[in-house]
Design an enzyme around this catalytic site. Structure first.
Site, mmCIF file in Angstrom:
data_model
loop_
_atom_site.group_PDB
_atom_site.id
_atom_site.type_symbol
_atom_site.label_atom_id
_atom_site.label_comp_id
_atom_site.label_asym_id
_atom_site.label_seq_id
_atom_site.Cartn_x
_atom_site.Cartn_y
_atom_site.Cartn_z
ATOM 1 N N GLU A 111 0.820 -1.205 0.000
ATOM 2 C CA GLU A 111 0.000 0.000 0.000
ATOM 3 C C GLU A 111 0.859 1.262 0.000
ATOM 4 O O GLU A 111 1.782 1.394 0.796
ATOM 5 C CB GLU A 111 -0.908 0.056 1.234
ATOM 6 C CG GLU A 111 -1.676 1.381 1.296
ATOM 7 C CD GLU A 111 -2.486 1.589 2.564
ATOM 8 O OE1 GLU A 111 -2.530 0.679 3.405
ATOM 9 O OE2 GLU A 111 -3.062 2.676 2.690
ATOM 10 N N ASP A 179 9.031 5.776 15.292
ATOM 11 C CA ASP A 179 8.827 7.194 15.040
ATOM 12 C C ASP A 179 9.193 7.940 16.322
ATOM 13 O O ASP A 179 8.621 7.668 17.369
ATOM 14 C CB ASP A 179 7.351 7.430 14.664
ATOM 15 C CG ASP A 179 7.070 8.900 14.379
ATOM 16 O OD1 ASP A 179 8.021 9.708 14.373
ATOM 17 O OD2 ASP A 179 5.890 9.245 14.176
ATOM 18 N N ASP A 181 9.648 11.671 17.965
ATOM 19 C CA ASP A 181 9.191 13.018 17.667
ATOM 20 C C ASP A 181 9.607 13.969 18.788
ATOM 21 O O ASP A 181 9.364 13.688 19.956
ATOM 22 C CB ASP A 181 7.665 12.968 17.577
ATOM 23 C CG ASP A 181 7.124 14.175 16.873
ATOM 24 O OD1 ASP A 181 6.250 14.015 16.028
ATOM 25 O OD2 ASP A 181 7.569 15.292 17.187
#
Lengths: 493, 464
Positions: A111, A179, A181
């Site tokens: 995807e 991830d 951040d």
């Protein structure tokens, strides 16, 4: 309009002979007015003389602040710079050759999703080959490209497979992703807040890369790890080993939890608690090899962690023994007068704090771990757990351009992450200017060679893509031979 | 497994007469065993009582030692048989019947899988070391023991791990198993093992985790296969005999299901502030208040509160209006529509894979791991004592009840703490206990609504 800078670049050799360009057959793209919300409407346009082989002209109105960019600048970026072939090679994981063991459907079950201008969000895009991917991106010109999992079937045709309650459409492979951040560090940095980063807080990301990268390799045995600057305030990590791509959600969650030391949330106080008589080897190694040094040699002074009352109170509140805390408080309240300007006040106070906490007489009172807890609190990586835990989480593709900063999401070399500087990452504007100055040069490697994107792409290839491809081919070969062997055995009477 | 009429009753398992302690079967394949139709059902119900009991125990936050006692008791009461030799058969038959019952949907499979694994885990602990070794042999574990040379080279690390958990360092004769880290996710998650180059070193006393994971993945795979067989042939073949029993068994024991559309009236936006005060459990009340205060919630909070509100009966339109009203104050209307509304529609099954998501249960909320900036989770578990006390007194819990609540919290009975809060606020007992925030809400409404109705009734009669 007066506030805008007009950039007009003319290549010299354009002028030889036919200077005015009117008789040069060319295409002119008028790019739409970009900021409806801006007080002064900005217009930008891009003229490309395609018939004149070695020249190009950009006429751009560039906003003085390069913080927002018109998404149409992306057209030349995708047209000339974006490394489609590399992304394709990566995402096929070796399933792109003639080898009979290749799964030709592999890439087509991946995807992709696009964020388009006007906040259109296209999910479940899929492509059969590199050309389809490239054409679609060039045509749609997405502000952001996300990469999702590989599914059981082509995600674009998922509805055709959804029959009854036995839905066969499910993710089967996905890189293990992380991830990190900077916004999650707001309570331990005093230089910036929210989405802002600077060179004083960036070391927090460097620490995260070092700690996680080392452990992924040494503890979990992964080899093919890609670190990418997220374009603004953090980093992404892609673990691409076959073993990592096939982890179940539960196994992903277990790795994420292995990295978790923060127990608290907004509504409880203690955030790091390290129990037991020893630290787990992973935490111990991280502490001695990375965290301690970064805390004492960099963050302590760059963040002024103990310089003011408000700041040292935060650290004192992490000391469970009230008598020690007040002893230190007493010292520090007085020390404003007595301290000579010679030594950094943060360093001096930290030494005092350490000395008191680690001195023999307090050892028995459960303070043993307190120094480590403080260091962990201010340095240890803070992962966005949910991203890592589920196969179907999307993550922005490398080499995207961050829509707010205009910076390209370039790879970071974990072995050289100390040198990485987010403020010098090439921006879209810079690249287009370079491209323009360089002119159109027939180059098999793509246009990026003459731009500052060159280093990033070289790094991507040499340190990540090439070793990965080699390993993938070997794995395909191995499993093919194994299958062959098995079928031979079953045929033999 | 064959199902036969009552008259023929044969036993294939008790070939040796020794009434040995039944060992732990791994249920690898259905036994060639004949079963009487009435046993088919009654055995299954007995096992279901055990699984349901485990499920209740877990959701009430029972501690491992308490669970151990509970499982032992449940097993003894429900799974005995008048013929000792039949105990093992009953175990196997009941498992395979329930496998058929619970293979049919994703939710059923999930529940059955986790309960059977919990059961397996406790039963493994009860076994003698020899019996444990036999199970491990079945999973080919013994050959993966760490040899002396390797042990010496990592001894120090193994000691560090042991001491980090407050245990003594392992001695030379300690047995460790070297397995791919993927096979022991719960030990990895808790940093309870030394991991190097992709392998986890599992101590003998941790082996239950390893065995349980292997059991789980085996059962998970076979459940899918059973489901295939069920839909492709068994359901049709057994249309008149087993299918009705199987279908009835699954629905009768799962308790209230908040994924189904509720029968009670929807709540509307204008009532929401009022019902939030009167009938939201603390976890939701906190999120609700925080949202009103900050005009923002992070993802975990949005999911927990959003799905709860959906369960309470807020329709999609109102939900969008509700979140929009708050978020737009902080991030602006445009950003709300862009970044957040998708997610709300997604929760209602209007986007993405269009699954109608289920409100979180207490168990799920308690086991969540809110991080920096997060407001979700179970306040009884995730708040500091100070914050919890403040929150409870804001809710109106008096100081005497507060101490009872805090007492439960200290003993990690978070759902009981919530139940006591409910009782203190409503002045009524709640015998069933709180297992789901939406149950808290509906129980609360049940108590509060009739009062309203009857006072309205009084008004009418007074007028007449």
């Amino acid at each position: 309009m007066g506030r805008n800078r007009l950039v007009l670049t003319l290549r010299n050799h354009l002028v030889h002979g036919k200077p005015q360009g009117l008789d040069i057959q060319g295409e002119i793209f008028f790019l739409s007015s970009c900021h409806h919300t801006c007080t002064s409407s900005l217009y930008s346009f891009f003229i490309h003389f395609s018939s004149c082989k070695s020249s190009s002209i950009f006429i751009q109105m560039i906003p003085q602040q390069e913080s927002d960019f018109d998404h149409n600048y992306l057209k030349p970026y995708y047209g000339k710079l974006f490394p489609f072939a590399d992304i394709f090679k990566w995402m096929t994981y070796g399933h792109d050759g003639k080898h009979p063991g290749c799964d030709q459907s592999y890439f087509g079950r991946r995807e992709f999703s696009f964020t388009l201008k006007g906040d259109f969000y296209l999910r479940f895009q899929s492509f059969n080959n590199a050309l389809e991917l490239e054409n679609s991106i060039k045509e749609k010109c997405p502000l952001k490209i996300d990469i999702g999992p590989v599914y059981t079937v082509d995600p674009a045709k998922r509805h055709a497979y959804a029959q009854g309650d036995n839905n066969v459409f499910a993710p089967v492979e996905r890189e293990l992703i992380f991830d990190i951040d900077m916004t999650d560090y707001d309570d331990v940095r005093y230089c910036c807040r929210g989405a802002d980063v600077c060179l004083n807080c960036w070391p927090l990301m460097t620490i995260a890369i070092k700690v996680i990268d080392t452990s992924l390799r040494d503890d979990f045995g992964f080899k093919h790890i890609l670190w990418v600057y997220s374009g603004r305030r953090g980093v992404h990590c892609w673990v691409c080993d076959g073993k990592a791509r096939r982890l179940t959600n539960e196994q992903r969650a277990s790795i994420a939890d292995y990295y978790r030391v923060y127990k608290g949330n907004e509504n409880s106080h203690k955030k790091v608690s390290l129990m037991g008589a020893a630290l787990h080897p992973f935490l111990a190694t991280s502490y001695t090899n990375v965290l301690k040094d970064y805390f004492e040699k960099i963050l302590l002074t760059s963040q002024n962690l103990l310089a003011t009352e408000e700041r040292y109170e935060k650290i004192l509140s992490m000391i469970p023994d009230e008598s020690i805390a007040s002893e230190l408080r007493g010292k520090w309240q007085d020390s404003r007068r007595s301290s000579s300007a010679k030594e950094d006040i943060n360093v001096v106070r930290w030494e005092q704090c350490k000395q008191l906490l680690q001195s023999g007489k307090h050892k028995a009172q459960g303070l043993r771990r307190c120094v480590e807890e403080i260091v962990f609190f201010f340095t240890y990586p803070r992962l966005d757990m949910e991203v890592s835990k589920h196969m179907n989480h999307l993550l922005k593709a490398p080499f995207c351009v961050h829509p707010k900063t205009g910076r390209v999401c370039v790879p970071i070399d974990p072995n050289q992450c100390d040198e990485f500087d987010p403020t010098t990452v090439p921006t879209l504007f810079q690249l287009l200017e370079e491209l323009n100055n360089e002119g159109l040069r027939a180059d098999v490697n793509g246009e990026w060679n003459g731009t500052s994107l060159g280093n990033a792409i070289t790094l991507f290839r040499s340190s990540f893509l090439e070793p990965l491809q080699k390993a993938c081919k070997e794995e395909i070969e191995r499993s093919y031979n194994l299958k062959l062997q098995q079928s031979k055995n079953s045929v033999g009477w | 497994m064959e199902i036969v009429r009552p008259q023929s009753h044969r036993n294939l398992f008790s070939s040796n007469d020794a009434v040995s302690v039944p060992s732990l079967p791994l249920y690898r394949s259905a036994p060639p065993l004949e079963v009487r139709l009435e046993d088919f059902e009654s055995f299954a119900i007995d096992r279901l009582r055990v699984l349901k009991g485990i499920s209740d125990g877990l959701s009430r936050g029972k501690k491992p030692e308490e669970m151990e006692k509970l499982v032992k008791e449940l097993w003894k009461v429900n799974m005995r048989h008048q013929h000792a030799s039949e105990v093992l058969n009953k175990d196997i038959i009941s498992h395979f019947v329930l496998r058929l019952v619970y293979c049919r949907t994703e939710d059923l499979r999930k529940w059955f899988l986790s309960m059977e694994c919990a059961l397996f885990r406790y039963r493994f602990r009860f076994l003698t070391p020899e019996a444990q070794r036999a199970v491990m042999d079945n999973f080919d574990l013994t050959c993966r023991a760490v040899n002396n040379v390797e042990f010496e080279s990592i001894k120090e690390k193994l000691g560090q791990v042991a001491r980090s958990m407050g245990q003594p360092s392992p001695t030379v004769d300690a047995i460790f198993y070297k397995v791919p880290f993927e096979e022991v996710p719960e030990l990895v998650a808790g940093r309870k093992v030394f991991i190097s180059q992709g392998y986890a070193y599992v101590a003998m006393n941790q082996v239950v985790s390893l065995v349980a994971t292997l059991f789980r993945s085996q059962l998970s795979k076979t459940l899918i296969l059973t489901n295939r067989k069920w839909t492709s042939s068994i359901r049709e073949q057994e249309k008149h005999r087993l299918t009705p029993i199987v279908e009835a068994l699954s629905s009768s024991y799962l308790g209230p299901d908040f994924s189904q559309p509720r029968e009670y009236a929807e709540i509307s936006l204008k009532d929401i502030d009022q019902v939030a005060k009167s009938s939201f459990p603390l976890c939701m009340r906190h999120l609700f208040d925080k949202l009103k205060e900050d005009h923002h919630l992070k993802h975990g909070g949005r999911m927990q509160l959003g799905l709860f509100l959906k369960g309470v009966g807020l329709n999609l339109e109102d939900a969008l209006a509700f979140w929009r009203a708050e978020f737009s104050k902080k991030v602006g209307l445009e950003k709300f529509e862009k970044d957040y509304s998708y997610n709300i529609r997604h929760n209602y099954g209007k986007e993405g894979k269009r699954t109608d998501y289920t409100p979180y249960s207490c168990q799920k909320i308690i086991s969540s791991t809110p991080g920096a900036g997060d407001q979700h989770g179970c306040p009884y578990r995730h708040f500091s004592e100070e914050n919890l006390r403040a929150a409870l007194s804001r809710m109106g819990v008096n100081s005497r009840a507060m101490e009872d609540v805090m007492d439960k919290v200290r003993n990690r009975h978070y759902q009981l703490a919530c139940t006591l809060t409910f009782e203190a606020l409503h002045g009524m007992t709640c015998d069933a206990g709180i297992n789901h925030p939406n149950q808290y809400f509906s129980d609360s409404q049940k108590i509060l609504q009739p009062k309203k109705d009857s006072s309205a009734q009084n008004l009418v009669t007074a007028r007449e």
